[in-house]
Scaffold this active site. Structure first.
Site, PDB file in Angstrom:
ATOM      1  N   GLN A 121      20.636  15.317  78.690  1.00 49.46           N
ATOM      2  CA  GLN A 121      19.943  15.842  80.329  1.00 49.46           C
ATOM      3  C   GLN A 121      21.390  15.692  81.115  1.00 49.46           C
ATOM      4  O   GLN A 121      21.842  16.694  81.593  1.00 49.46           O
ATOM      5  CB  GLN A 121      18.956  15.100  80.888  1.00 49.46           C
ATOM      6  CG  GLN A 121      17.614  14.948  80.230  1.00 49.46           C
ATOM      7  CD  GLN A 121      16.656  14.157  80.954  1.00 49.46           C
ATOM      8  OE1 GLN A 121      16.697  14.021  82.008  1.00 49.46           O
ATOM      9  NE2 GLN A 121      15.969  13.727  79.875  1.00 49.46           N
ATOM     10  N   CYS A 153      53.524  16.260  48.054  1.00 47.74           N
ATOM     11  CA  CYS A 153      54.320  16.374  49.142  1.00 47.74           C
ATOM     12  C   CYS A 153      55.116  15.013  49.002  1.00 47.74           C
ATOM     13  O   CYS A 153      56.032  14.977  48.123  1.00 47.74           O
ATOM     14  CB  CYS A 153      53.682  16.730  50.349  1.00 47.74           C
ATOM     15  SG  CYS A 153      55.025  17.374  51.416  1.00 47.74           S
ATOM     16  N   HIS A 207      51.020  21.461  49.541  1.00 52.74           N
ATOM     17  CA  HIS A 207      49.796  20.924  50.018  1.00 52.74           C
ATOM     18  C   HIS A 207      48.644  21.883  49.398  1.00 52.74           C
ATOM     19  O   HIS A 207      47.929  22.503  50.004  1.00 52.74           O
ATOM     20  CB  HIS A 207      49.490  20.647  51.213  1.00 52.74           C
ATOM     21  CG  HIS A 207      50.388  19.715  51.806  1.00 52.74           C
ATOM     22  ND1 HIS A 207      50.268  18.144  52.002  1.00 52.74           N
ATOM     23  CD2 HIS A 207      51.844  19.736  52.284  1.00 52.74           C
ATOM     24  CE1 HIS A 207      51.087  17.701  52.408  1.00 52.74           C
ATOM     25  NE2 HIS A 207      52.052  18.632  52.823  1.00 52.74           N
ATOM     26  N   GLU A 266      45.731  20.921  48.781  1.00 57.05           N
ATOM     27  CA  GLU A 266      44.449  20.573  49.461  1.00 57.05           C
ATOM     28  C   GLU A 266      44.139  21.360  50.571  1.00 57.05           C
ATOM     29  O   GLU A 266      42.741  21.495  50.804  1.00 57.05           O
ATOM     30  CB  GLU A 266      44.480  19.180  49.831  1.00 57.05           C
ATOM     31  CG  GLU A 266      45.220  18.919  51.261  1.00 57.05           C
ATOM     32  CD  GLU A 266      46.670  18.367  50.832  1.00 57.05           C
ATOM     33  OE1 GLU A 266      47.316  18.811  49.597  1.00 57.05           O
ATOM     34  OE2 GLU A 266      47.459  18.050  51.885  1.00 57.05           O
TER      35      GLU A 266
HETATM   36  N1  GLN Z   1      58.345  13.232  54.753  1.00 57.77           N
HETATM   37  C1  GLN Z   1      58.250  13.969  53.786  1.00 57.77           C
HETATM   38  C2  GLN Z   1      59.129  15.176  54.059  1.00 57.77           C
HETATM   39  O1  GLN Z   1      59.435  15.548  55.175  1.00 57.77           O
HETATM   40  C3  GLN Z   1      56.948  14.415  53.188  1.00 57.77           C
HETATM   41  C4  GLN Z   1      56.267  15.255  54.160  1.00 57.77           C
HETATM   42  C5  GLN Z   1      54.807  15.386  53.805  1.00 57.77           C
HETATM   43  O2  GLN Z   1      54.520  14.532  52.742  1.00 57.77           O
HETATM   44  N2  GLN Z   1      54.090  16.077  54.209  1.00 57.77           N
HETATM   45  O3  GLN Z   1      59.637  15.839  53.301  1.00 57.77           O
END
Ligand code: GLN
Length: 546
Positions: free
Chosen positions: A192, A381, A507, A509
């Site tokens: 509320q 990465c 990446h 993901e």
């Molecule tokens: N630190 C690493 C770079 O800058 C990997 C970066 C990351 O894993 N996103 O290349």
């Protein structure tokens, strides 16, 4: 164009982003083209400069924008492909307003929050509407009603809705309905009060979504309806999804949330067919197999730091009829007590991205353990850079090999900065960001999984594998599985005589969905499942022998 604005009340972390994304799923199932966007009231230009401790994962878009992790939910729950215009921060708003002021665009006027800042916020909604062309734009406003930083956004929305008309725009307010154990009661007062706070600035919510640990009683629905001035069907319950967040659209659907939204906005559509979505969810809930995957990182205690990776594992698990139990392993603990203590018996080992030198040696030990023990390994990465460092040191005989990110004076800088990154001092938005195309070698695991010779994946990093060491690494047995198409940079590495040892500079993901699991994650999960079966067979045969 119709507009849905999602605000939050009482506390943060109520799942506004999830609610917005789930509404997106339902509207798409009604054949609406949905666009989602997020307004973040903090002053950072983007979350790219924030630590995961502050803000969880930074989600990267195709165009390289570093955005709030809620945009990950949006892309995973719908088919929309977002751009940098779909995440607006106060920092960006002020940056634009100040640039205009310096250019003299305001013609001598006093520059003020109303109208200049609020106009700029509205411009963003109009821009997205004009350029991305959909049927419905769902805009989530970060933070909680009453936050000082959020006021200009709320005022801008009030003005905007005045303009486009109440028949074309609705407000959905997500609040908390706490349960007081001692009294054995749900309490509507915070809701509320937060609705009263919204009304103070001239916003009457159309729908209130109540985050609650217990189902809403009829009585509490009556109360919220009365005090918040909304009809009872507009009071929506939002309990924790019992098994998976992907149940959220189904939970909302059951309560007619999408019907109500469509009625209110006069969107005429058929009822949505959620059969397919229900089938995806069923695969998560009741799979036949179970595996344990170790994720070795340094933000391991944080729920949100590796969000997209955890989601991608869930998607791949669903595709492989497998529940992926994630064991979060702190790489610093490995440094102290060794890899075996944490990784023995794991069916797969994943090293995610990261920055800075804390916990690095623990990750190197984890990669070595996976390589030597034949446990499926997936490096992402930083995870790929670690795999390269480990291989260089322990297989290619390049003692003390390292990334110059961690040891600038290493005798073997197998990972280092490219020339164009040298000398950059600004940290915001200066990495290699967004989608890049790479070519895959045909005789690799990567090719087998992608079933394609070119791929396009999202990047966010500064350092690269040093091309000067490629030959030595390859001679020592490391396969360079993919290189970028435009620049000659290593994108993927793998080891041929290993059950599954694969790492990528990008990446993956960020491109995984429940409806379209990412091939690298599916490959990793199915290899881990196979590894589990091998372990189980070994146990059975040793029992038989005994
Ligand atoms: N630190 C690493 C770079 O800058 C990997 C970066 C990351 O894993 N996103 O290349």
């Amino acid at each position: 164009m119709k507009y849905v604005f999602v605000t939050g009340g009482v506390v943060s972390s109520l799942g506004k982003g999830l609610a917005a994304a789930a509404l997106g799923t339902l509207l798409e199932a009604r054949d609406q083209k949905v666009i989602l966007q997020k307004f973040d009231p903090y002053l950072n230009v983007d979350p790219g400069t924030m630590s995961p401790f502050q803000h969880g994962e930074v989600y990267v878009l195709d165009d390289g924008a570093e955005t709030d992790l809620d945009l990950g939910h949006y892309e995973r729950f719908t088919n929309c492909i977002l751009t940098r215009y779909n995440n607006l921060t106060s920092g960006q708003v002020y940056e634009t307003v100040l640039k205009k002021e310096r250019r003299g665009d305001y013609l001598g006027k006093t520059v003020q929050v109303i109208p200049h800042v609020t106009d700029e916020i509205q411009n963003r909604i109009k821009h997205v509407a004009a350029t991305q062309g959909g049927d419905v734009i769902i805009t989530e406003i970060g933070g909680t009603v009453g936050d000082i930083e959020g006021q200009p956004f709320m005022e801008a929305l009030r003005q905007f809705v005045q303009d486009v008309g109440r028949e074309n725009a609705i407000f959905v307010h997500v609040t908390l309905v706490p349960y007081i154990k001692a009294a054995g009661e749900l309490k509507s007062k915070p809701t509320q009060q937060s609705v009263a706070k919204l009304r103070e600035i001239g916003i009457q919510p159309d729908i209130v979504i109540c985050r609650t640990e217990h189902p809403l009683t009829d009585d509490i629905r009556d109360k919220i309806s009365l005090y918040c001035n909304i009809p009872k069907p507009a009071v929506i319950e939002f309990t924790d999804a019992p098994n998976t967040i992907y149940e959220a659209p189904l939970m909302f659907r059951q309560q007619g949330f999408d019907n109500y939204v469509c009625d209110r906005l006069s969107i005429e559509t058929e009822q949505p067919d959620m059969t397919q979505w229900r089938a995806y969810v069923a695969r998560i809930i009741d799979p036949s197999f179970r595996i344990r995957i170790a994720v070795v990182g340094k933000y391991i205690e944080l729920q949100d730091a590796y969000k997209s990776i955890y989601e991608a594992l869930t998607h791949a698990g669903a595709a492989c009829d497998t529940r992926v139990a994630i064991e979060r392993v702190d790489s610093e603990a490995i440094e102290k007590y060794g890899a075996a203590r944490y990784l023995e018996g794991m069916h797969g080992i994943l090293i995610p991205g990261g920055f800075g030198d804390r916990g690095i040696e623990g990750k190197v030990l984890a990669a070595q353990y996976a390589r030597e023990q034949g446990i499926p390994f997936f490096g992402i990465c930083l995870g790929m850079q670690i795999a390269v460092v480990e291989y260089a040191r322990n297989v290619a005989d390049l003692a003390e090999a390292n990334s110059t990110e961690f040891v600038a004076t290493t005798p073997h800088p197998v990972v280092c900065l490219q020339e164009e990154q040298e000398g950059i001092t600004d940290v915001g938005g200066t990495m290699r960001l967004g989608t890049c195309v790479s070519d895959i070698r045909p005789d690799t695991k990567a090719y087998e999984l992608y079933k394609s010779a070119t791929i396009s994946e999202r990047h966010r990093h500064r350092y690269e594998v040093n091309n000067g060491y490629r030959e030595q690494l390859e001679t020592a047995g490391l396969t360079i599985g993919a290189v970028s198409t435009d620049v000659d940079l290593v994108e993927m590495v793998e080891i041929a005589d290993h059950p599954f040892y694969l790492a990528c500079q990008f990446h993956p993901e960020f491109l995984s969905k429940l409806s379209a699991p990412h091939p690298l994650f599916t490959g990793f999960v199915s290899a881990s499942l196979e590894h589990r079966n091998t372990l189980a067979d070994a146990v059975t045969s040793s029992l038989e022998e005994a």
